[in-house]
Design a protein around this motif. Structure first.
Motif, PDB file in Angstrom:
ATOM      1  N   THR A   1       0.858  -1.190   0.000  1.00 15.42           N
ATOM      2  CA  THR A   1       0.000   0.000   0.000  1.00 15.42           C
ATOM      3  C   THR A   1       0.889   1.234   0.000  1.00 15.42           C
ATOM      4  N   VAL A   2       0.599   2.156  -0.932  1.00 16.05           N
ATOM      5  CA  VAL A   2       1.367   3.398  -1.035  1.00 16.05           C
ATOM      6  C   VAL A   2       0.394   4.562  -1.066  1.00 16.05           C
ATOM      7  N   GLN A   3       0.650   5.554  -0.227  1.00 19.85           N
ATOM      8  CA  GLN A   3      -0.176   6.759  -0.200  1.00 19.85           C
ATOM      9  C   GLN A   3       0.671   7.981  -0.508  1.00 19.85           C
ATOM     10  N   ARG A   4       0.059   8.927  -1.210  1.00 15.87           N
ATOM     11  CA  ARG A   4       0.671  10.228  -1.457  1.00 15.87           C
ATOM     12  C   ARG A   4      -0.292  11.275  -0.929  1.00 15.87           C
ATOM     13  N   GLY A   5       0.086  11.857   0.211  1.00 17.79           N
ATOM     14  CA  GLY A   5      -0.848  12.740   0.882  1.00 17.79           C
ATOM     15  C   GLY A   5      -2.039  11.945   1.347  1.00 17.79           C
ATOM     16  N   GLU A   6      -3.244  12.388   0.978  1.00 15.17           N
ATOM     17  CA  GLU A   6      -4.450  11.675   1.360  1.00 15.17           C
ATOM     18  C   GLU A   6      -4.894  10.677   0.298  1.00 15.17           C
ATOM     19  N   LYS A   7      -4.168  10.628  -0.830  1.00 17.07           N
ATOM     20  CA  LYS A   7      -4.551   9.740  -1.924  1.00 17.07           C
ATOM     21  C   LYS A   7      -3.854   8.392  -1.796  1.00 17.07           C
ATOM     22  N   THR A   8      -4.616   7.312  -1.906  1.00 15.71           N
ATOM     23  CA  THR A   8      -4.062   5.964  -1.916  1.00 15.71           C
ATOM     24  C   THR A   8      -3.783   5.575  -3.366  1.00 15.71           C
ATOM     25  N   VAL A   9      -2.505   5.429  -3.722  1.00 17.25           N
ATOM     26  CA  VAL A   9      -2.132   5.094  -5.101  1.00 17.25           C
ATOM     27  C   VAL A   9      -2.184   3.590  -5.317  1.00 17.25           C
ATOM     28  N   LEU A  10      -1.639   2.824  -4.383  1.00 13.83           N
ATOM     29  CA  LEU A  10      -1.691   1.366  -4.436  1.00 13.83           C
ATOM     30  C   LEU A  10      -2.286   0.867  -3.128  1.00 13.83           C
ATOM     31  N   ASP A  11      -3.175  -0.120  -3.221  1.00 14.76           N
ATOM     32  CA  ASP A  11      -3.889  -0.572  -2.031  1.00 14.76           C
ATOM     33  C   ASP A  11      -3.903  -2.096  -1.979  1.00 14.76           C
ATOM     34  N   GLY A  12      -3.105  -2.669  -1.062  1.00 15.81           N
ATOM     35  CA  GLY A  12      -3.123  -4.114  -0.845  1.00 15.81           C
ATOM     36  C   GLY A  12      -2.653  -4.922  -2.040  1.00 15.81           C
ATOM     37  N   LEU A  13      -1.628  -4.446  -2.749  1.00 17.61           N
ATOM     38  CA  LEU A  13      -1.191  -5.085  -3.989  1.00 17.61           C
ATOM     39  C   LEU A  13      -0.335  -6.321  -3.715  1.00 17.61           C
ATOM     40  N   ASN A  14      -0.570  -7.391  -4.486  1.00 19.02           N
ATOM     41  CA  ASN A  14       0.202  -8.624  -4.395  1.00 19.02           C
ATOM     42  C   ASN A  14       0.822  -8.947  -5.750  1.00 19.02           C
ATOM     43  N   LEU A  15       2.057  -9.417  -5.747  1.00 27.88           N
ATOM     44  CA  LEU A  15       2.739  -9.751  -7.006  1.00 27.88           C
ATOM     45  C   LEU A  15       3.836 -10.762  -6.703  1.00 27.88           C
ATOM     46  N   HIS A  16       3.985 -11.752  -7.613  1.00 27.72           N
ATOM     47  CA  HIS A  16       5.007 -12.783  -7.434  1.00 27.72           C
ATOM     48  C   HIS A  16       5.769 -12.936  -8.750  1.00 27.72           C
ATOM     49  N   LEU A  17       7.104 -12.811  -8.690  1.00 28.10           N
ATOM     50  CA  LEU A  17       7.958 -12.996  -9.859  1.00 28.10           C
ATOM     51  C   LEU A  17       8.879 -14.186  -9.635  1.00 28.10           C
ATOM     52  N   ARG A  18       9.010 -15.025 -10.682  1.00 24.35           N
ATOM     53  CA  ARG A  18       9.917 -16.160 -10.628  1.00 24.35           C
ATOM     54  C   ARG A  18      11.058 -15.955 -11.617  1.00 24.35           C
ATOM     55  N   ARG A  19      12.117 -16.675 -11.421  1.00 22.39           N
ATOM     56  CA  ARG A  19      13.327 -16.526 -12.223  1.00 22.39           C
ATOM     57  C   ARG A  19      13.038 -16.691 -13.719  1.00 22.39           C
ATOM     58  N   GLY A  20      13.555 -15.760 -14.524  1.00 16.77           N
ATOM     59  CA  GLY A  20      13.435 -15.841 -15.975  1.00 16.77           C
ATOM     60  C   GLY A  20      12.159 -15.260 -16.545  1.00 16.77           C
ATOM     61  N   GLU A  21      11.218 -14.852 -15.690  1.00 20.07           N
ATOM     62  CA  GLU A  21       9.974 -14.268 -16.204  1.00 20.07           C
ATOM     63  C   GLU A  21      10.219 -12.878 -16.779  1.00 20.07           C
ATOM     64  N   LYS A  22       9.445 -12.536 -17.815  1.00 20.83           N
ATOM     65  CA  LYS A  22       9.454 -11.190 -18.391  1.00 20.83           C
ATOM     66  C   LYS A  22       8.029 -10.665 -18.329  1.00 20.83           C
ATOM     67  N   VAL A  23       7.810  -9.744 -17.401  1.00 19.77           N
ATOM     68  CA  VAL A  23       6.456  -9.305 -17.050  1.00 19.77           C
ATOM     69  C   VAL A  23       6.287  -7.832 -17.407  1.00 19.77           C
ATOM     70  N   ALA A  24       5.201  -7.516 -18.106  1.00 24.29           N
ATOM     71  CA  ALA A  24       4.872  -6.135 -18.454  1.00 24.29           C
ATOM     72  C   ALA A  24       3.776  -5.634 -17.528  1.00 24.29           C
ATOM     73  N   LEU A  25       3.999  -4.469 -16.919  1.00 30.88           N
ATOM     74  CA  LEU A  25       2.983  -3.802 -16.116  1.00 30.88           C
ATOM     75  C   LEU A  25       2.232  -2.824 -17.011  1.00 30.88           C
ATOM     76  N   VAL A  26       0.908  -2.942 -17.072  1.00 29.24           N
ATOM     77  CA  VAL A  26       0.101  -2.035 -17.874  1.00 29.24           C
ATOM     78  C   VAL A  26      -0.966  -1.426 -16.981  1.00 29.24           C
ATOM     79  N   GLY A  27      -1.665  -0.447 -17.517  1.00 29.19           N
ATOM     80  CA  GLY A  27      -2.717   0.211 -16.755  1.00 29.19           C
ATOM     81  C   GLY A  27      -2.876   1.644 -17.196  1.00 29.19           C
ATOM     82  N   GLU A  28      -3.976   2.256 -16.768  1.00 27.84           N
ATOM     83  CA  GLU A  28      -4.242   3.628 -17.126  1.00 27.84           C
ATOM     84  C   GLU A  28      -3.202   4.558 -16.517  1.00 27.84           C
ATOM     85  N   ASN A  29      -3.078   5.753 -17.100  1.00 29.99           N
ATOM     86  CA  ASN A  29      -2.209   6.764 -16.509  1.00 29.99           C
ATOM     87  C   ASN A  29      -2.665   7.039 -15.077  1.00 29.99           C
ATOM     88  N   GLY A  30      -1.712   7.040 -14.167  1.00 31.62           N
ATOM     89  CA  GLY A  30      -2.044   7.287 -12.772  1.00 31.62           C
ATOM     90  C   GLY A  30      -2.419   6.050 -11.996  1.00 31.62           C
TER      91      GLY A  30
END
Length: 531
Positions: free
Chosen positions: A349-378
């Motif tokens: 969880t990451v907050q900037r001021g009163e805004k929560t940018v990331l909330d309860g995020l989970n992610l798992h990376l294994r050796r050799g994986e090539k992972v692209a993060l996508v999503g709307e601006n912001g």
């Protein structure tokens, strides 16, 4: 709509481009490509009339709208900032004429009628509905203050203002910068539906393929136009260059054969012209000498004929095709495999001021994986990368595998900050590089010598240095934030090769659809990683 004839542009003693001709008709959409620093922005400014060409001329029919890469000062609300100047003038006149109606004079009534008609013809009654639709598609709040927007939002504001200004020709300089997938899809649809003519400089290959009807490549000061979108144009270019290579090789072989024949004839002619009375035997001396001289003259004429054939061959010779050799071919040790579990993120969880940018995020990376993060601006892609690097305060668990080495690169080459020379930057990426290898790297990528200060590099050279660092690193994990920013299509191809051949783990945030398609083995959308 627009015609450039024999256009050249020089800055001082530097010739940027020369003898450029381009005809743009209604409905045509030209993708302008070329390596960083080749002069694409300068050419767009010449076409727009912002810069006068050194020689040649540009003829324009109708209004030309130009999207620059730099924004001036913005004031008022977002919807006010995107209102075209003619509409603002018509609205002011209409407001003044409405106020003057209280006098009840015939002149006031006549002025009101004319002002109202001008306002209507300028699109005043439809503008707000149309503007709100465009702004929403580009992720902008119509009521927000324009001066308080972020850099990415300001870029989209400039694009919105341009799209809301009717024109017959649009010149767009990197229009896809800072657009997420939804914004890109909307822009592509708008361009495809428009009857206007377009020239757009862009590094986004999927965008170029989706909307362009022609591709114009600015290379070493010359413009070559292909009647096809980007991918097809590059295939056509490869076919043409292969044919040029064959023609050049055939010319080179034929010229070498003629040179060899000329050299042999010259040699024989010199020998024949040197009369030796001892070799004449019992033959009378004078006739023998005359025959030797005649043979020498005949051979000399043959040699001159061969020389003329070589000269004629040179005048029609195929030019040696240009070959881009900017690929690193170094013998480097393999990357150590490292642990199987590379990264585990739980409840981030990451907050900037009163805004929560990331909330309860989970992610798992294994050796050799090539992972692209996508999503709307912001959505928090850059925030996620910075948080797992420990650069932002956060809650939750971030666990890296034991003994891993990391390599991180920002959107604007921030990783080069703090290095004095090219050698410093390259050795930071791989401290086992030898002095000889440092010179190999800079030579292969057309960079100045390793001792050159980074402050002296051009934008294109800084980009190639960043790619060089990425190519030589022995880190086991790459964390890349919009790695195609500021890269021309040729350099994006180099980046793809680097990432495809990389044996470690890659986590990258990107909007580049082609890069995702060709490199990523898994795509995750930030905002949907909480489960």
């Amino acid at each position: 709509m627009l015609q450039a004839s024999s256009v050249a542009l020089s800055y001082g003693d530097q010739l940027l481009f020369d003898d450029i001709s381009l005809t743009l008709n209604a409905g045509e959409r030209v993708g302008l490509i070329g390596e960083n620093g080749s002069g694409k922005t300068s050419l767009l400014r010449v076409l727009a009339g912002e810069v006068a060409p050194t020689t040649g001329e540009v003829q324009r029919t109708g209004r030309v709208a130009y999207l620059t890469q730099q924004a001036g000062e913005l004031a008022g609300t977002v919807i006010e900032a995107v209102k075209p100047a003619p509409l603002r003038a018509a609205a002011q006149r209409y407001a003044q004429a409405t106020a003057a109606l209280e006098s009840g004079t015939p002149a006031a009534l006549s002025e009101f009628t004319e002002a109202e008609e001008s306002y209507r013809l300028s699109g005043g009654y439809d503008f707000e509905v149309q503007a709100e639709s465009v702004l929403a598609a580009l992720g902008l709040d119509a009521g927000a203050q324009a001066g308080a927007l972020s850099g990415g939002q300001t870029r989209r504001l400039l694009l919105a203002a341009l799209l809301l200004s009717p024109a017959e020709t649009y010149l767009l300089d990197e229009p896809t910068n800072h657009l997420d997938a939804a914004g890109l899809a909307w822009l592509e649809g708008w361009i495809q539906a428009s009857p206007a003519a377009f020239v757009f400089a862009s590094h986004d290959r999927a965008f170029l393929d989706a909307v362009s009807t022609h591709t114009a490549e600015l290379e070493r000061g010359r413009l070559t136009v292909y009647p096809a979108p980007y991918t097809e144009a590059m295939e056509l270019r490869a076919v043409q260059r292969a044919a040029q290579e064959r023609d050049f090789e055939a010319y080179r072989r034929k010229r070498a054969a003629l040179e060899d024949a000329k050299s042999r004839v010259h040699s024989v002619a010199r020998s024949a012209g040197q009369f030796n009375h001892k070799r004449a035997g019992n033959v009378p001396m004078l006739p023998a000498k005359n025959r030797a001289q005649a043979a020498s003259q005949t051979l000399a004429r043959q040699a001159r004929a061969l020389e003329r054939r070589i000269e004629r061959l040179d005048t029609v010779a195929a030019a040696k095709p240009y070959t881009d050799h900017r690929r690193l071919t170094l013998d480097l040790p393999p990357i150590a495999p490292g642990p199987l579990d590379v990264l585990r993120v739980e409840g981030l969880t990451v907050q900037r001021g009163e805004k929560t940018v990331l909330d309860g995020l989970n992610l798992h990376l294994r050796r050799g994986e090539k992972v692209a993060l996508v999503g709307e601006n912001g959505a928090g892609k850059s925030t996620l990368l910075r948080a797992i690097l420990g650069e932002l305060p956060h809650r939750g668990r971030v666990v890296w595998g034991a003994g891993l080495s990391l390599y991180a690169a920002g959107q604007n080459g921030e990783e080069l900050a703090g290095f004095e020379t090219l050698a410093d930057a390259l050795l930071d990426a791989n401290d086992t590089l030898t002095p000889h290898q440092l010179y190999e790297i800079t030579a292969q990528l057309f960079l100045p010598p390793p001792h050159t200060p980074i402050a002296h590099l051009s934008g294109g050279q800084r980009t190639r240095l960043s790619l060089a660092r990425l190519s030589v690193t022995r880190a086991q994990v790459l964390l890349l934030d919009e790695p195609t920013n500021h890269l021309d299509p040729q350099m994006v191809d180099v980046l793809e090769d680097v990432l495809r051949d990389y044996a470690g783990t890659v986590l990258l945030a990107t909007h580049d659809r082609r890069l995702i398609e060709r490199v990523a083995g898994r795509v995750v959308e930030v905002g949907h990683l909480t489960t």
